[in-house]
Scaffold this active site. Structure first.
Site, PDB file in Angstrom:
ATOM      1  N   ARG A 131     -44.011  -0.579 -25.482  1.00 33.82           N
ATOM      2  CA  ARG A 131     -42.979  -1.105 -24.596  1.00 33.82           C
ATOM      3  C   ARG A 131     -43.049  -2.627 -24.494  1.00 33.82           C
ATOM      4  O   ARG A 131     -42.028  -3.294 -24.331  1.00 33.82           O
ATOM      5  CB  ARG A 131     -43.128  -0.460 -23.219  1.00 33.82           C
ATOM      6  CG  ARG A 131     -42.818   1.033 -23.231  1.00 33.82           C
ATOM      7  CD  ARG A 131     -43.327   1.764 -21.997  1.00 33.82           C
ATOM      8  NE  ARG A 131     -43.042   3.208 -22.088  1.00 33.82           N
ATOM      9  CZ  ARG A 131     -43.488   4.118 -21.229  1.00 33.82           C
ATOM     10  NH1 ARG A 131     -44.235   3.732 -20.187  1.00 33.82           N
ATOM     11  NH2 ARG A 131     -43.176   5.388 -21.384  1.00 33.82           N
ATOM     12  N   ARG A 195     -46.559  -1.748 -34.189  1.00 30.65           N
ATOM     13  CA  ARG A 195     -45.881  -1.010 -33.115  1.00 30.65           C
ATOM     14  C   ARG A 195     -45.430   0.373 -33.577  1.00 30.65           C
ATOM     15  O   ARG A 195     -45.624   1.374 -32.884  1.00 30.65           O
ATOM     16  CB  ARG A 195     -44.678  -1.798 -32.611  1.00 30.65           C
ATOM     17  CG  ARG A 195     -43.936  -1.112 -31.472  1.00 30.65           C
ATOM     18  CD  ARG A 195     -42.560  -1.665 -31.266  1.00 30.65           C
ATOM     19  NE  ARG A 195     -41.741  -1.552 -32.472  1.00 30.65           N
ATOM     20  CZ  ARG A 195     -40.452  -1.873 -32.518  1.00 30.65           C
ATOM     21  NH1 ARG A 195     -39.841  -2.339 -31.450  1.00 30.65           N
ATOM     22  NH2 ARG A 195     -39.774  -1.749 -33.638  1.00 30.65           N
ATOM     23  N   SER A 294     -45.496 -34.918 -14.729  1.00 32.64           N
ATOM     24  CA  SER A 294     -46.882 -35.230 -14.400  1.00 32.64           C
ATOM     25  C   SER A 294     -46.998 -35.479 -12.910  1.00 32.64           C
ATOM     26  O   SER A 294     -46.081 -36.031 -12.293  1.00 32.64           O
ATOM     27  CB  SER A 294     -47.341 -36.471 -15.177  1.00 32.64           C
ATOM     28  OG  SER A 294     -48.541 -36.990 -14.639  1.00 32.64           O
ATOM     29  N   LYS A 300     -43.601 -39.389 -17.664  1.00 35.81           N
ATOM     30  CA  LYS A 300     -44.014 -38.440 -18.698  1.00 35.81           C
ATOM     31  C   LYS A 300     -43.091 -37.217 -18.775  1.00 35.81           C
ATOM     32  O   LYS A 300     -42.570 -36.747 -17.764  1.00 35.81           O
ATOM     33  CB  LYS A 300     -45.445 -37.961 -18.454  1.00 35.81           C
ATOM     34  CG  LYS A 300     -46.497 -39.046 -18.617  1.00 35.81           C
ATOM     35  CD  LYS A 300     -47.888 -38.466 -18.651  1.00 35.81           C
ATOM     36  CE  LYS A 300     -48.139 -37.715 -19.943  1.00 35.81           C
ATOM     37  NZ  LYS A 300     -49.512 -37.171 -20.008  1.00 35.81           N
ATOM     38  N   ASN A 302     -44.040 -33.993 -20.665  1.00 34.97           N
ATOM     39  CA  ASN A 302     -45.082 -33.353 -21.462  1.00 34.97           C
ATOM     40  C   ASN A 302     -44.552 -32.147 -22.241  1.00 34.97           C
ATOM     41  O   ASN A 302     -43.706 -31.395 -21.739  1.00 34.97           O
ATOM     42  CB  ASN A 302     -46.223 -32.883 -20.553  1.00 34.97           C
ATOM     43  CG  ASN A 302     -46.919 -34.034 -19.863  1.00 34.97           C
ATOM     44  OD1 ASN A 302     -47.150 -35.078 -20.454  1.00 34.97           O
ATOM     45  ND2 ASN A 302     -47.247 -33.848 -18.591  1.00 34.97           N
ATOM     46  N   ARG A 333     -67.331  10.439 -28.196  1.00 36.70           N
ATOM     47  CA  ARG A 333     -66.734   9.673 -27.100  1.00 36.70           C
ATOM     48  C   ARG A 333     -67.721   8.576 -26.769  1.00 36.70           C
ATOM     49  O   ARG A 333     -68.916   8.833 -26.621  1.00 36.70           O
ATOM     50  CB  ARG A 333     -66.504  10.565 -25.867  1.00 36.70           C
ATOM     51  CG  ARG A 333     -65.495  11.700 -26.062  1.00 36.70           C
ATOM     52  CD  ARG A 333     -64.067  11.233 -25.881  1.00 36.70           C
ATOM     53  NE  ARG A 333     -63.897  10.571 -24.605  1.00 36.70           N
ATOM     54  CZ  ARG A 333     -63.881  11.198 -23.420  1.00 36.70           C
ATOM     55  NH1 ARG A 333     -64.020  12.509 -23.354  1.00 36.70           N
ATOM     56  NH2 ARG A 333     -63.720  10.524 -22.316  1.00 36.70           N
TER      57      ARG A 333
END
Length: 470
Positions: A131, A195, A294, A300, A302, A333
């Site tokens: 999912r 998947r 920032s 800035k 970023n 197991r």
């Protein structure tokens, strides 16, 4: 999660330190509620599968499926009680049985009938992974499409190729983007294959399915082949692949998934690493569409998406190591190896899910600055084209003399801030061999990109594999 006085639960993980995954589809798909529902789905599918092969009634299957709703159970209480048994399935079975008992007392004995805790939790983990990977694959497709567009638009845009942090020879931004695109398609192929092969788990106490034979015999049914028929029916009911064998201690499905996740994180990390370098102030060849601010420096912007992707890429290898180490699981197991996978795999799914979301946003908004690329390409005064000049001069004056001449000329050009072509034009050794105009043509860095455009086209001539899953 909040307490009665509307204060956050101090034990809740709200993603404060996990910005890469917070708010993503992967975070929701891997949360405790999602795992709880997946365990309940696994339990309900088991009862339905037993009804298919005659080991349970249709009414029992309907009653268990009706009761298997995560909202009716207290995940925190189950977690606390799981400490006594080592896994959350055991207290969940008790609560689910009680819930079914209130609806249909005759159906209650069919809850978890013949299974072991690992059957349910492994199957639930595969459901959660499946999912989660749907949206992840969608984000990869969006990212790849955006990168393909960038590559096509800039197939001929020259820029400096860099090796060991230094200018090497010219390349094109289109070829660089085509490389990112190729890695994203590789990731999509690997995650899609992983998947679609995620298997259900059903083996009973020690992987023999013996309990189901016993129940068939007790019910007066023909028990021959009952285990394999039930295994097939269970895979159908869960929507997962049918395993050839119970894999309680044969952890190839986890290892294969881990490998695909780690590869994807690394592929995204390559994209992020390049963007982080190219968006440096002094390089400024690309920029994220909207940068982060920032707390101290208002100027800035970023490259936060790239930073988050890079953080995920650095974490996945260590998580993968844990998942691979858990393959060394003893007996039928294991003790500890299985338990070590739970949170590790969840974190890997979350990080990759968050990183693919960030990559889709990054690619869609990436700003490319061809003029800055050209300025940086010309910053060394033509030194970046020395390889081309070496080939041309070798044909005229020989390899040794050409190398000596270029080495001396390159050093002088760098020291005196001159263009390499100008230094060579004044070199006595070249008098009569080559004209100044020809030297300048050879020193045009934008004209020395080799097969970059053709390679870009070749890289983009690769269709995304069709997704066979709904």
């Amino acid at each position: 999660m909040t307490s009665p006085d509307n204060q956050p639960d101090s034990a809740a993980d709200l993603g404060l330190l996990s910005p890469v995954r917070v708010g993503s589809g992967a975070e929701e798909a891997t949360g405790d509620a999602a795992f709880l529902q997946a365990m309940l789905d696994a339990e309900a599918a088991l009862t339905r599968a037993q009804a298919v092969v005659g080991l349970a009634s249709a009414s029992a299957a309907e009653a268990v499926t009706s009761a298997a709703r995560a909202g009716a159970f207290d995940a925190r209480d189950l977690a606390l009680r799981a400490r006594l048994s080592g896994n959350p399935v055991i207290p969940l079975v008790a609560d689910l049985t009680a819930a079914v008992m209130t609806q249909d007392p005759q159906a209650a004995p069919f809850v978890h009938r013949g299974a072991t805790s690992q059957d349910i939790l492994d199957t639930a983990t595969m459901l959660v992974a499946r999912r989660t990977l749907g949206p992840v694959l969608g984000d990869l497709e969006h990212t790849a499409a955006a990168l393909a567009g960038l590559a096509a638009a800039h197939r001929g845009t020259p820029m400096a190729g860099r090796t060991l942090t230094q200018h090497a020879v010219p390349t094109t931004f289109g070829l660089k983007a085509a490389g990112w695109h190729s890695l994203l398609l590789d990731s999509h192929d690997r995650l899609s294959a992983a998947r679609d092969s995620l298997p259900a788990q059903l083996g009973g106490a020690a992987g023999t399915l013996a309990a189901f034979h016993a129940y068939a015999e007790a019910d007066g049914l023909d028990s021959s082949g009952i285990g394999l028929r039930l295994l097939e029916a269970y895979a159908v009911e869960t929507g997962l692949a049918q395993p050839r064998l119970p894999w309680h201690t044969l952890r190839a499905p986890i290892a294969d998934l881990a490998a695909a996740l780690a590869f994807t994180a690394g592929a995204l990390g390559k994209l992020a690493a390049d963007v982080l370098v190219l968006s440096r102030t002094e390089i400024a060849e690309v920029a994220e569409g909207t940068g982060g601010g920032s707390s101290a420096m208002p100027h800035k912007a970023n490259p936060v998406r790239s930073a988050l992707i890079a953080s995920a890429a650095r974490q996945l290898p260590s998580l993968t190591c844990v998942l691979y180490a858990s393959m060394a699981a003893e007996d039928e197991r294991p003790s500890g190896a299985w338990h070590a996978e739970w949170q590790t795999l969840r974190e890997a799914l979350r990080l990759v899910g968050g990183a693919t979301r960030a990559a889709a946003e990054l690619a869609a908004g990436l700003r490319v600055r061809p003029e800055r690329m050209r300025a940086n390409l010309d910053a060394t005064g033509g030194l970046v084209i020395s390889e081309r000049l070496a080939a041309a001069l070798t044909a005229l004056i020989g390899r040794g003399e050409a190398r000596r001449l270029l080495t001396d000329a390159a050093r002088r050009a760098a020291e005196d801030g001159l263009r390499l072509a100008d230094v060579l034009a004044d070199a006595p050794a070249l008098t009569g061999w080559i004209g100044e105009e020809r030297l300048r043509d050879l020193a045009d860095s934008a004209a020395y990109t080799g097969s970059a455009a053709a390679l870009t086209d070749r890289g983009l001539n690769r269709p995304l594999k069709a997704d066979p899953s709904p």
